[in-house]
Scaffold this motif. Sequence first.
Motif, PDB file in Angstrom:
ATOM      1  N   PHE A  18       7.392 -34.973 -14.298  1.00  0.00           N
ATOM      2  CA  PHE A  18       6.168 -35.263 -15.050  1.00  0.00           C
ATOM      3  C   PHE A  18       5.290 -36.258 -14.294  1.00  0.00           C
ATOM      4  CE2 PHE A  18       6.579 -34.085 -19.820  1.00  0.00           C
ATOM      5  CZ  PHE A  18       6.964 -32.811 -19.482  1.00  0.00           C
ATOM      6  N   ALA A  19       5.916 -37.280 -13.681  1.00  0.00           N
ATOM      7  CA  ALA A  19       5.124 -38.272 -12.938  1.00  0.00           C
ATOM      8  C   ALA A  19       4.446 -37.623 -11.742  1.00  0.00           C
ATOM      9  CB  ALA A  19       6.016 -39.427 -12.492  1.00  0.00           C
ATOM     10  N   LEU A  20       5.186 -36.761 -11.031  1.00  0.00           N
ATOM     11  CA  LEU A  20       4.638 -36.074  -9.867  1.00  0.00           C
ATOM     12  C   LEU A  20       3.475 -35.170 -10.280  1.00  0.00           C
ATOM     13  CD1 LEU A  20       5.343 -35.576  -6.763  1.00  0.00           C
ATOM     14  CD2 LEU A  20       6.430 -33.477  -7.558  1.00  0.00           C
ATOM     15  N   ASN A  21       3.728 -34.319 -11.267  1.00  0.00           N
ATOM     16  CA  ASN A  21       2.704 -33.378 -11.706  1.00  0.00           C
ATOM     17  C   ASN A  21       1.511 -34.116 -12.312  1.00  0.00           C
ATOM     18  OD1 ASN A  21       1.630 -30.890 -12.029  1.00  0.00           O
ATOM     19  ND2 ASN A  21       3.018 -30.212 -13.654  1.00  0.00           N
ATOM     20  N   ILE A  38      -1.172 -43.918  -9.956  1.00  0.00           N
ATOM     21  CA  ILE A  38       0.119 -44.460 -10.396  1.00  0.00           C
ATOM     22  C   ILE A  38       0.150 -44.550 -11.932  1.00  0.00           C
ATOM     23  CG2 ILE A  38       1.688 -46.437 -10.293  1.00  0.00           C
ATOM     24  CD1 ILE A  38       1.516 -45.153  -7.628  1.00  0.00           C
ATOM     25  N   THR A  39      -0.913 -45.093 -12.504  1.00  0.00           N
ATOM     26  CA  THR A  39      -0.956 -45.257 -13.962  1.00  0.00           C
ATOM     27  C   THR A  39      -0.876 -43.908 -14.661  1.00  0.00           C
ATOM     28  OG1 THR A  39      -2.375 -47.191 -13.651  1.00  0.00           O
ATOM     29  CG2 THR A  39      -2.262 -46.268 -15.863  1.00  0.00           C
ATOM     30  N   LEU A  40      -1.675 -42.942 -14.183  1.00  0.00           N
ATOM     31  CA  LEU A  40      -1.713 -41.650 -14.866  1.00  0.00           C
ATOM     32  C   LEU A  40      -0.404 -40.890 -14.689  1.00  0.00           C
ATOM     33  CD1 LEU A  40      -5.397 -40.791 -13.965  1.00  0.00           C
ATOM     34  CD2 LEU A  40      -4.508 -41.146 -16.280  1.00  0.00           C
ATOM     35  N   GLY A  41       0.204 -41.016 -13.511  1.00  0.00           N
ATOM     36  CA  GLY A  41       1.510 -40.386 -13.307  1.00  0.00           C
ATOM     37  C   GLY A  41       2.554 -40.989 -14.244  1.00  0.00           C
ATOM     38  N   MET A  42       2.582 -42.312 -14.319  1.00  0.00           N
ATOM     39  CA  MET A  42       3.576 -42.965 -15.175  1.00  0.00           C
ATOM     40  C   MET A  42       3.327 -42.672 -16.652  1.00  0.00           C
ATOM     41  SD  MET A  42       4.208 -46.606 -13.189  1.00  0.00           S
ATOM     42  CE  MET A  42       5.684 -47.082 -14.123  1.00  0.00           C
ATOM     43  N   ILE A  43       2.044 -42.615 -17.041  1.00  0.00           N
ATOM     44  CA  ILE A  43       1.731 -42.296 -18.446  1.00  0.00           C
ATOM     45  C   ILE A  43       2.165 -40.861 -18.767  1.00  0.00           C
ATOM     46  CG2 ILE A  43      -0.213 -41.767 -19.977  1.00  0.00           C
ATOM     47  CD1 ILE A  43      -1.541 -44.331 -18.976  1.00  0.00           C
ATOM     48  N   THR A  44       1.943 -39.935 -17.832  1.00  0.00           N
ATOM     49  CA  THR A  44       2.371 -38.555 -18.063  1.00  0.00           C
ATOM     50  C   THR A  44       3.879 -38.502 -18.302  1.00  0.00           C
ATOM     51  OG1 THR A  44       0.641 -37.839 -16.529  1.00  0.00           O
ATOM     52  CG2 THR A  44       2.279 -36.201 -17.152  1.00  0.00           C
ATOM     53  N   ALA A  45       4.615 -39.296 -17.501  1.00  0.00           N
ATOM     54  CA  ALA A  45       6.075 -39.251 -17.581  1.00  0.00           C
ATOM     55  C   ALA A  45       6.607 -39.990 -18.807  1.00  0.00           C
ATOM     56  CB  ALA A  45       6.680 -39.845 -16.314  1.00  0.00           C
ATOM     57  N   MET A  46       5.958 -41.093 -19.174  1.00  0.00           N
ATOM     58  CA  MET A  46       6.533 -41.955 -20.195  1.00  0.00           C
ATOM     59  C   MET A  46       5.779 -41.942 -21.518  1.00  0.00           C
ATOM     60  SD  MET A  46       7.185 -45.073 -17.463  1.00  0.00           S
ATOM     61  CE  MET A  46       6.953 -46.252 -18.786  1.00  0.00           C
ATOM     62  N   ARG A  67      15.463 -47.782 -14.538  1.00  0.00           N
ATOM     63  CA  ARG A  67      15.500 -46.567 -13.727  1.00  0.00           C
ATOM     64  C   ARG A  67      14.383 -45.608 -14.090  1.00  0.00           C
ATOM     65  NH1 ARG A  67      21.896 -45.711 -14.502  1.00  0.00           N
ATOM     66  NH2 ARG A  67      21.189 -46.217 -16.587  1.00  0.00           N
ATOM     67  N   TYR A  68      14.001 -45.564 -15.400  1.00  0.00           N
ATOM     68  CA  TYR A  68      12.886 -44.693 -15.781  1.00  0.00           C
ATOM     69  C   TYR A  68      11.592 -45.164 -15.127  1.00  0.00           C
ATOM     70  CZ  TYR A  68      15.904 -42.504 -19.184  1.00  0.00           C
ATOM     71  OH  TYR A  68      16.919 -41.813 -19.768  1.00  0.00           O
ATOM     72  N   LEU A  69      11.359 -46.482 -15.191  1.00  0.00           N
ATOM     73  CA  LEU A  69      10.149 -47.037 -14.573  1.00  0.00           C
ATOM     74  C   LEU A  69      10.132 -46.733 -13.073  1.00  0.00           C
ATOM     75  CD1 LEU A  69       9.853 -50.577 -16.204  1.00  0.00           C
ATOM     76  CD2 LEU A  69       8.348 -48.621 -16.556  1.00  0.00           C
ATOM     77  N   ALA A  70      11.287 -46.934 -12.422  1.00  0.00           N
ATOM     78  CA  ALA A  70      11.340 -46.755 -10.967  1.00  0.00           C
ATOM     79  C   ALA A  70      11.084 -45.299 -10.596  1.00  0.00           C
ATOM     80  CB  ALA A  70      12.699 -47.213 -10.443  1.00  0.00           C
ATOM     81  N   VAL A  71      11.745 -44.379 -11.306  1.00  0.00           N
ATOM     82  CA  VAL A  71      11.585 -42.954 -10.988  1.00  0.00           C
ATOM     83  C   VAL A  71      10.157 -42.486 -11.280  1.00  0.00           C
ATOM     84  CG1 VAL A  71      12.276 -40.648 -11.749  1.00  0.00           C
ATOM     85  CG2 VAL A  71      14.012 -42.352 -11.181  1.00  0.00           C
ATOM     86  N   ALA A  72       9.581 -42.972 -12.391  1.00  0.00           N
ATOM     87  CA  ALA A  72       8.205 -42.592 -12.725  1.00  0.00           C
ATOM     88  C   ALA A  72       7.243 -43.118 -11.664  1.00  0.00           C
ATOM     89  CB  ALA A  72       7.831 -43.116 -14.106  1.00  0.00           C
ATOM     90  N   ALA A  73       7.415 -44.369 -11.257  1.00  0.00           N
ATOM     91  CA  ALA A  73       6.534 -44.944 -10.236  1.00  0.00           C
ATOM     92  C   ALA A  73       6.682 -44.190  -8.915  1.00  0.00           C
ATOM     93  CB  ALA A  73       6.849 -46.427 -10.049  1.00  0.00           C
ATOM     94  N   ILE A  78       4.470 -40.649  -4.781  1.00  0.00           N
ATOM     95  CA  ILE A  78       4.564 -39.479  -3.904  1.00  0.00           C
ATOM     96  C   ILE A  78       3.352 -38.564  -4.104  1.00  0.00           C
ATOM     97  CG2 ILE A  78       5.904 -37.366  -3.478  1.00  0.00           C
ATOM     98  CD1 ILE A  78       8.434 -39.097  -3.946  1.00  0.00           C
ATOM     99  N   ALA A  79       2.930 -38.417  -5.375  1.00  0.00           N
ATOM    100  CA  ALA A  79       1.726 -37.615  -5.643  1.00  0.00           C
ATOM    101  C   ALA A  79       0.520 -38.220  -4.952  1.00  0.00           C
ATOM    102  CB  ALA A  79       1.482 -37.528  -7.158  1.00  0.00           C
ATOM    103  N   PHE A  80       0.409 -39.555  -4.990  1.00  0.00           N
ATOM    104  CA  PHE A  80      -0.723 -40.227  -4.337  1.00  0.00           C
ATOM    105  C   PHE A  80      -0.720 -39.981  -2.830  1.00  0.00           C
ATOM    106  CE2 PHE A  80      -2.414 -43.895  -2.031  1.00  0.00           C
ATOM    107  CZ  PHE A  80      -3.694 -43.954  -2.549  1.00  0.00           C
ATOM    108  N   ALA A  81       0.447 -40.171  -2.220  1.00  0.00           N
ATOM    109  CA  ALA A  81       0.498 -40.166  -0.762  1.00  0.00           C
ATOM    110  C   ALA A  81       0.464 -38.756  -0.184  1.00  0.00           C
ATOM    111  CB  ALA A  81       1.757 -40.895  -0.291  1.00  0.00           C
ATOM    112  N   PHE A  82       1.041 -37.787  -0.902  1.00  0.00           N
ATOM    113  CA  PHE A  82       1.215 -36.456  -0.319  1.00  0.00           C
ATOM    114  C   PHE A  82       0.467 -35.360  -1.082  1.00  0.00           C
ATOM    115  CE2 PHE A  82       5.021 -38.919   0.790  1.00  0.00           C
ATOM    116  CZ  PHE A  82       4.879 -38.931   2.167  1.00  0.00           C
ATOM    117  N   SER A  83      -0.545 -35.743  -1.836  1.00  0.00           N
ATOM    118  CA  SER A  83      -1.231 -34.735  -2.652  1.00  0.00           C
ATOM    119  C   SER A  83      -1.765 -33.590  -1.787  1.00  0.00           C
ATOM    120  CB  SER A  83      -2.375 -35.380  -3.433  1.00  0.00           C
ATOM    121  OG  SER A  83      -3.336 -35.892  -2.549  1.00  0.00           O
ATOM    122  N   TRP A  84      -2.217 -33.909  -0.581  1.00  0.00           N
ATOM    123  CA  TRP A  84      -2.840 -32.874   0.265  1.00  0.00           C
ATOM    124  C   TRP A  84      -1.855 -31.771   0.635  1.00  0.00           C
ATOM    125  CZ3 TRP A  84      -0.717 -33.003   5.278  1.00  0.00           C
ATOM    126  CH2 TRP A  84       0.077 -34.138   5.537  1.00  0.00           C
TER     127      TRP A  84
END
Lengths: 212, 212, 212
Positions: A18-21, A38-46, A67-73, A78-84
Amino acid sequence: MEAETFTLILDLMGTFAFALNGGLTAVRAARVDLVGVITLGMITAMGGGILRDMMLNVQPATFQDWRYLAVAAAGAFIAFAFSWVLHRMAIPIEILDAIGLSVFAVAGAIKAMNFGFGPVQSMILGTVTAVGGGTIRDVLILRVPSVLSEGLYAIPAFVGAALTVAALELELNGVAAAILGASVCWLIRVVGVYFKLNAPRPPRVEPGNLQG
Amino acid sequence: MEAETFTLILDLMGTFAFALNGGLTAVRAARVDLVGVITLGMITAMGGGILRDMMLNVQPATFQDWRYLAVAAAGAFIAFAFSWVLHRMAIPIEILDAIGLSVFAVAGAIKAMNFGFGPVQSMILGTVTAVGGGTIRDVLILRVPSVLSEGLYAIPAFVGAALTVAALELELNGVAAAILGASVCWLIRVVGVYFKLNAPRPPRVEPGNLQG
Amino acid sequence: MEAETFTLILDLMGTFAFALNGGLTAVRAARVDLVGVITLGMITAMGGGILRDMMLNVQPATFQDWRYLAVAAAGAFIAFAFSWVLHRMAIPIEILDAIGLSVFAVAGAIKAMNFGFGPVQSMILGTVTAVGGGTIRDVLILRVPSVLSEGLYAIPAFVGAALTVAALELELNGVAAAILGASVCWLIRVVGVYFKLNAPRPPRVEPGNLQG
């Protein structure tokens, strides 16, 4: 492997997916910066779990286990850095996201039942757990939440939650109930994506009909 | 003057600044009436603390002390009545708003720690306290929340909350920890506004690069 | 008929009216499917009460009585199926909606007082109960919430809640207080709709004035 470890791994997989997507959706849909992704990814996940826990009137579970916070972040970063490059991997990400949907719908419904909510209420809260985070994300980037307008997203979540609740009410084994609900949810979601299925739309008087 | 009185005064200053700035943003950005300006100003001032208290699972503090309500309503009303002159005072209002950001980030983080949340969770809740109200306001007037897309707003709040939490974990004096965190937050925010700094954006394949 | 039965009937009427009107608004304003119309209708009917109960820090009442869920779902489904004919019945639906507004404002204020909130806080929570659901719906379909921008919607709710609270503070009979508050709220709302009244807007320097 014990049932609890298995559940935790599935839960963290769902959180990551969910965080990635969610992060990728943010990059695609709006002009947001690092903080936004980061915020939107974490909000999607949590977000879905937080909404559920607010309605159960308990402290959000995601804040009690780092662990939830860490995995969501991590997923969001990863979405931020590798979106392309990730934008070309739409299908594996959809399948991963469908796992998140299934796990969250089932886990949310079970948690609601454990807190004494009725069966229908538990189905609703399971669905809220599954679709709530993406809905908050969509509102924040000014999209009509896709769950309200296209594709099958809430329906598989509700069916999965409903099957799990029904199985538990029939006093089936808890693990079997969860696997049943999650599998059916995942299957409907993936079939829906593949065949581009949609929920029915409200009937309208078409302009063409009036002239005929 | 005692520490508690000092904190209260800072807190009310922050509430006033956020209500004023929130009301002005509402007047500028959307076609809203008196009810809209008052509501949006009060939500800007109180929304972050309400979100934090919902996640702490306690009754919102702003509902327990009428002074917060009164100061928030006053700030929003002043924005409604004098927006035409206040729009020319952007810089003093930004500086006042930065005080609100600092006070809320630090106070939110301390409250979360007092309720037994872990350090990272407390930093996040401090940040939510500081940026939550403005985010809800932006969503209500259909703007992508500026915290997600431009300027430095969440970053100074997070740094201020993190410093305060770190200082408390190192068993520094509470007042010193709060002053340290708030000062650094305020400084980063003001420097960020002055030099128009932004958080990094996601890397993109520019159309120009493809043609070259 | 006992007072409690009477209250329940009014409450369910309000829930039905809000779900119907919320579903119709969703059909009109956005390209949503069956899931969207049901969800948005139910959120319109139940969102204000859920927000109030989150701030009171109790489990949402709508999740504890299946009749609210059933009536909300029914209202939303009727909006989905019959929107093409219901759009011609704007006036009776507005009147029904005004009953919902009145009942929710008064019931919300009384519940807040019963939980020990102060008078002003109870008036605010009564208003939130009445307008909260429609506000969440508007945000989800990307409309600036009409409560912030046009018509009289929050004002009658606040006046109704305030009258009820004042009457209770003066130790009037509870049923009389509720009927007084709800009637005045309903009347202001209906008069406002009929005469298209608006709350005042912020003063602006008109471009025309500058040229003259």
